[in-house]
Design an enzyme around this catalytic site. Structure first.
Site, mmCIF file in Angstrom:
data_model
loop_
_atom_site.group_PDB
_atom_site.id
_atom_site.type_symbol
_atom_site.label_atom_id
_atom_site.label_comp_id
_atom_site.label_asym_id
_atom_site.label_seq_id
_atom_site.Cartn_x
_atom_site.Cartn_y
_atom_site.Cartn_z
ATOM 1 N N HIS A 100 0.887 -1.351 -0.070
ATOM 2 C CA HIS A 100 -0.050 0.091 -0.127
ATOM 3 C C HIS A 100 0.855 1.167 -0.011
ATOM 4 C CE1 HIS A 100 -3.753 -1.809 -0.427
ATOM 5 N NE2 HIS A 100 -4.075 -1.850 0.564
ATOM 6 N N ASP A 168 -6.356 5.486 9.712
ATOM 7 C CA ASP A 168 -7.797 5.673 8.903
ATOM 8 C C ASP A 168 -8.313 4.214 8.435
ATOM 9 O OD1 ASP A 168 -8.128 8.421 9.777
ATOM 10 O OD2 ASP A 168 -7.064 9.002 8.049
ATOM 11 N N GLU A 284 -10.023 14.920 13.005
ATOM 12 C CA GLU A 284 -9.568 14.983 11.702
ATOM 13 C C GLU A 284 -10.122 16.267 10.743
ATOM 14 O OE1 GLU A 284 -8.986 11.664 9.106
ATOM 15 O OE2 GLU A 284 -7.801 10.777 10.627
HETATM 16 C C1 LIG Z 1 -5.838 3.241 1.218
HETATM 17 C C2 LIG Z 1 -4.708 3.688 2.081
HETATM 18 C C3 LIG Z 1 -5.130 4.333 3.449
HETATM 19 C C4 LIG Z 1 -3.944 4.704 4.209
HETATM 20 N N1 LIG Z 1 -4.166 5.192 5.485
HETATM 21 C C5 LIG Z 1 -3.180 5.548 6.234
HETATM 22 C C6 LIG Z 1 -3.330 6.143 7.444
HETATM 23 O O1 LIG Z 1 -4.762 6.519 7.903
HETATM 24 N N2 LIG Z 1 -2.428 6.396 8.298
HETATM 25 C C7 LIG Z 1 -1.140 6.111 8.080
HETATM 26 O O2 LIG Z 1 -0.157 6.290 8.829
HETATM 27 N N3 LIG Z 1 -0.994 5.447 6.621
HETATM 28 C C8 LIG Z 1 -1.966 5.138 5.970
HETATM 29 N N4 LIG Z 1 -1.577 4.631 4.602
HETATM 30 C C9 LIG Z 1 -0.200 4.542 4.398
HETATM 31 C C10 LIG Z 1 0.304 3.237 4.932
HETATM 32 O O3 LIG Z 1 0.547 3.133 6.232
HETATM 33 C C11 LIG Z 1 1.686 2.623 4.148
HETATM 34 O O4 LIG Z 1 1.300 2.369 2.806
HETATM 35 C C12 LIG Z 1 2.557 1.730 4.806
HETATM 36 O O5 LIG Z 1 3.356 1.540 4.061
HETATM 37 C C13 LIG Z 1 1.574 0.428 5.174
HETATM 38 O O6 LIG Z 1 1.176 -0.323 4.038
HETATM 39 P P1 LIG Z 1 1.655 -1.794 3.818
HETATM 40 O O7 LIG Z 1 1.382 -2.784 5.032
HETATM 41 O O8 LIG Z 1 1.101 -2.129 2.558
HETATM 42 O O9 LIG Z 1 3.328 -1.575 3.654
HETATM 43 P P2 LIG Z 1 4.025 -1.860 2.361
HETATM 44 O O10 LIG Z 1 3.560 -0.888 1.304
HETATM 45 O O11 LIG Z 1 3.900 -3.176 1.843
HETATM 46 O O12 LIG Z 1 5.623 -1.329 2.801
HETATM 47 C C14 LIG Z 1 6.056 -0.188 3.217
HETATM 48 C C15 LIG Z 1 7.349 -0.157 3.645
HETATM 49 O O13 LIG Z 1 7.569 -1.085 4.980
HETATM 50 C C16 LIG Z 1 8.413 -2.050 4.387
HETATM 51 N N5 LIG Z 1 8.013 -3.141 5.496
HETATM 52 C C17 LIG Z 1 6.756 -3.888 4.783
HETATM 53 N N6 LIG Z 1 6.504 -4.771 6.005
HETATM 54 C C18 LIG Z 1 7.435 -4.769 6.724
HETATM 55 C C19 LIG Z 1 8.026 -5.435 7.973
HETATM 56 N N7 LIG Z 1 7.259 -6.539 8.332
HETATM 57 N N8 LIG Z 1 9.082 -5.064 8.524
HETATM 58 C C20 LIG Z 1 9.932 -4.161 8.158
HETATM 59 N N9 LIG Z 1 9.536 -3.300 6.843
HETATM 60 C C21 LIG Z 1 8.483 -3.724 6.269
HETATM 61 C C22 LIG Z 1 8.599 -2.228 2.982
HETATM 62 O O14 LIG Z 1 9.756 -2.853 2.641
HETATM 63 C C23 LIG Z 1 8.185 -0.868 2.634
HETATM 64 O O15 LIG Z 1 9.668 -0.353 2.340
HETATM 65 C C24 LIG Z 1 -2.675 4.446 3.743
HETATM 66 C C25 LIG Z 1 -2.427 3.714 2.620
HETATM 67 C C26 LIG Z 1 -3.340 3.338 1.616
HETATM 68 C C27 LIG Z 1 -3.241 2.785 0.521
#
Ligand SMILES: Cc1cc2nc3c(=O)[nH]c(=O)nc-3n(C[C@H](O)[C@H](O)[C@H](O)COP(=O)(O)OP(=O)(O)OC[C@H]3O[C@@H](n4cnc5c(N)ncnc54)[C@H](O)[C@@H]3O)c2cc1C
Length: 494
Positions: A100, A168, A284
């Site tokens: 994400h 969120d 917010e």
């Molecule tokens: C629709 C939507 C809503 C969102 N709302 C919010 C919000 O309200 N508040 C907020 O703070 N953020 C929000 N985000 C952003 C979100 O926090 C980031 O995208 C975050 O990266 C989490 O997504 P993910 O779990 O898919 O991680 P990924 O996108 O898969 O990874 C993000 C980063 O973290 C690393 N990573 C992933 N897993 C691990 C792990 N287990 N250990 C170490 N590193 C790791 C990856 O290598 C990469 O560098 C939102 C994103 C989207 C798409």
């Protein structure tokens, strides 16, 4: 971005990757003889795997990995990292939660992407375990880094408990949000998600499995929280829990004056004590200019919640007669973004480019930000293709020993330009993003990016400021070969 077709590129780069592996052993050998045998069946490079690992929610950039690891245990991740670390030509490795991210942060060009959700239902994974010590009033959940927050919510609610700090949107992984901060309208009162972690198990860039906490291996603990995946892969986090509220009074107010809007927000977040009954739980703001707030309640506070809200609203400057309120369950409130997601998915509008820009703006400069950015760019150009969030937080709810970067002021705002666009016109929004950053720079507005994206080392140094040296030292200690999360483009330019 890949210019060639994904499949052609995948074959090409797979060869590059294999040749890097075999070159270290002198004469070419098949990959299966080089990798630890237990990983052989778990490391795939079929078109579907490569497609998944080279895409993300942003839908703007692609980096093609050599292969994707579907771990069956924590041990698989350990072995993979060790294998790379001990190789004279180490390859990069990125954990991918839900992908994400919006700018390739979970990708690894020519490297290996670890598909974290594979751990979800494995017997050897951590899953979600809730522990309660009722006599001490101490509750926590041990949660695998691959778990989704929505699943953490459901599992903890079975015990009448829940984490207190949320994003969120709940379909994000625990490891992914802890690598950034995890923020939302609750942060002003409860802190970001990274401030609600007691302990973690992390596999470092050396391949060591390390348990860390504020007491034990604390350097790693603070490095990893907000550490953009640079120091280790989080495989377990111990998350603080509290008794879960049952219901939520959720109120939306409209404003027509930016200064009044921010003044009211700052007033409301100044009431933020943990035990303070007369405090909101969530706040917010959205451009143009509505503010929504929420207060949790249960059977004990059922009779006082409306009066508490009235007291809190006294003297605020929203437009009278334009408040909208709802009374919803706690789960419906926390999971409020999901229905929007499902609707967009059904219309084919979820998987479109998302040139998002998230900024932290010091309170003392939010009025300048309004003049320079909102009035000059957003309103004049009329490019408003998504939500624009504007809400403040308190710095004292953050821990400066962690890697996350925030402005150096007691109160700061998050401003999130959550753009969606068509496949052909996201560049225009990206140009607008660049203009916003440039205007801030020209006007001396000291913004920090949240979910940061930079291209040069100089920009990263500037982003981390005083924390840069520590960040570098931690990298040298925990991931000296610069293997992890290359998609952040900090040390290893992906
Ligand atoms: C629709 C939507 C809503 C969102 N709302 C919010 C919000 O309200 N508040 C907020 O703070 N953020 C929000 N985000 C952003 C979100 O926090 C980031 O995208 C975050 O990266 C989490 O997504 P993910 O779990 O898919 O991680 P990924 O996108 O898969 O990874 C993000 C980063 O973290 C690393 N990573 C992933 N897993 C691990 C792990 N287990 N250990 C170490 N590193 C790791 C990856 O290598 C990469 O560098 C939102 C994103 C989207 C798409």
């Amino acid at each position: 971005m890949a210019e060639t077709s994904p499949i052609a590129t995948y074959f090409m780069l797979l060869l590059v990757f294999l040749s890097r592996l075999v070159s270290t052993l002198g004469k070419p050998k098949p990959r299966t003889q080089l990798l630890p045998p237990k990983l052989q069946n778990r490391l795939l490079a079929d078109p579907d795997s490569i497609e998944l690992a080279s895409s993300d929610y942003g839908n703007m950039f692609r980096e093609i990995p050599a292969s994707v690891l579907y771990p069956s245990s924590i041990n698989d991740i350990e072995s993979l990292i060790k294998f790379s670390h001990n190789n004279s030509a180490p390859f990069t490795i990125a954990a991918r939660g839900q992908g994400h991210s919006v700018r390739g942060q979970a990708m690894a060009r020519n490297g290996v992407v670890v598909n974290m959700p594979s751990l979800k239902n494995q017997r050897n994974g951590f899953g979600i375990t809730v522990s309660t010590n009722l006599s001490m009033g101490f509750f926590y959940a041990d949660v695998g880094g691959e778990q989704l927050w929505i699943d953490v919510l459901h599992a903890t609610l079975e015990h009448g408990l829940a984490p207190v700090s949320w994003t969120d949107y709940l379909y994000l992984t625990v490891g992914g949000t802890l690598s950034n901060a995890g923020i939302s309208g609750q942060t002003f009162r409860y802190g970001p998600q990274i401030s609600k972690v007691y302990e973690m198990d992390v596999i470092t860039g050396i391949g060591d499995f390390v348990t860390c906490s504020p007491e034990k291996n604390k350097k790693l603990f603070y490095a990893v929280l907000g550490g953009l995946g640079q120091f280790g892969i989080i495989v377990r986090a111990r998350i603080a829990l509290e008794p879960a509220p049952k219901r939520v009074k959720w109120v939306r107010m409209l404003y027509n004056d930016f200064d009044a809007f921010t003044r009211d927000q700052e007033r409301l977040i100044s009431i933020n004590g943990r035990k303070q009954k007369n405090s909101l739980d969530y706040l917010e703001g959205l451009l143009l200019m509505n503010q929504e707030v929420a207060k949790f309640y249960d059977d004990q506070t059922l009779n006082s919640v409306d009066k508490d809200l009235q007291d809190l609203f006294e003297g605020l400057s929203f437009i009278p007669g334009f408040t909208f309120d709802k009374d919803v369950s706690y789960v419906d409130f926390l999971n409020r973004v999901r229905s929007g997601e499902l609707k967009l998915q059904s219309q084919g509008l979820w998987d479109v480019p998302h040139p998002w820009l998230n900024l932290f703006v010091p309170k003392s400069q939010i009025s300048d930000f309004n003049s320079v950015v909102f009035k000059e760019i957003v309103l004049k150009r009329n490019i408003t293709s998504g939500l624009v969030l504007v809400y403040p937080m308190n710095r004292n709810k953050w821990d400066d020993r962690m890697s996350a970067v925030i402005p150096d002021e007691d109160v700061f705002y998050t401003v999130g330009f959550l753009h969606s666009s068509g496949f052909n016109d996201w560049q225009a929004l990206d140009v607008q993003n660049k203009d916003i950053l440039q205007l801030c720079y020209n006007a001396g507005i000291e913004v920090k990016q949240y979910l940061p994206n930079y291209k040069t080392m100089e920009e990263w140094k500037n982003h981390f400021g005083m924390k840069w040296r520590t960040f570098q030292e931690r990298k040298a200690q925990f991931d000296p070969k610069m293997i992890l999360s290359p998609g952040q483009r900090i040390f290893n330019n992906n």
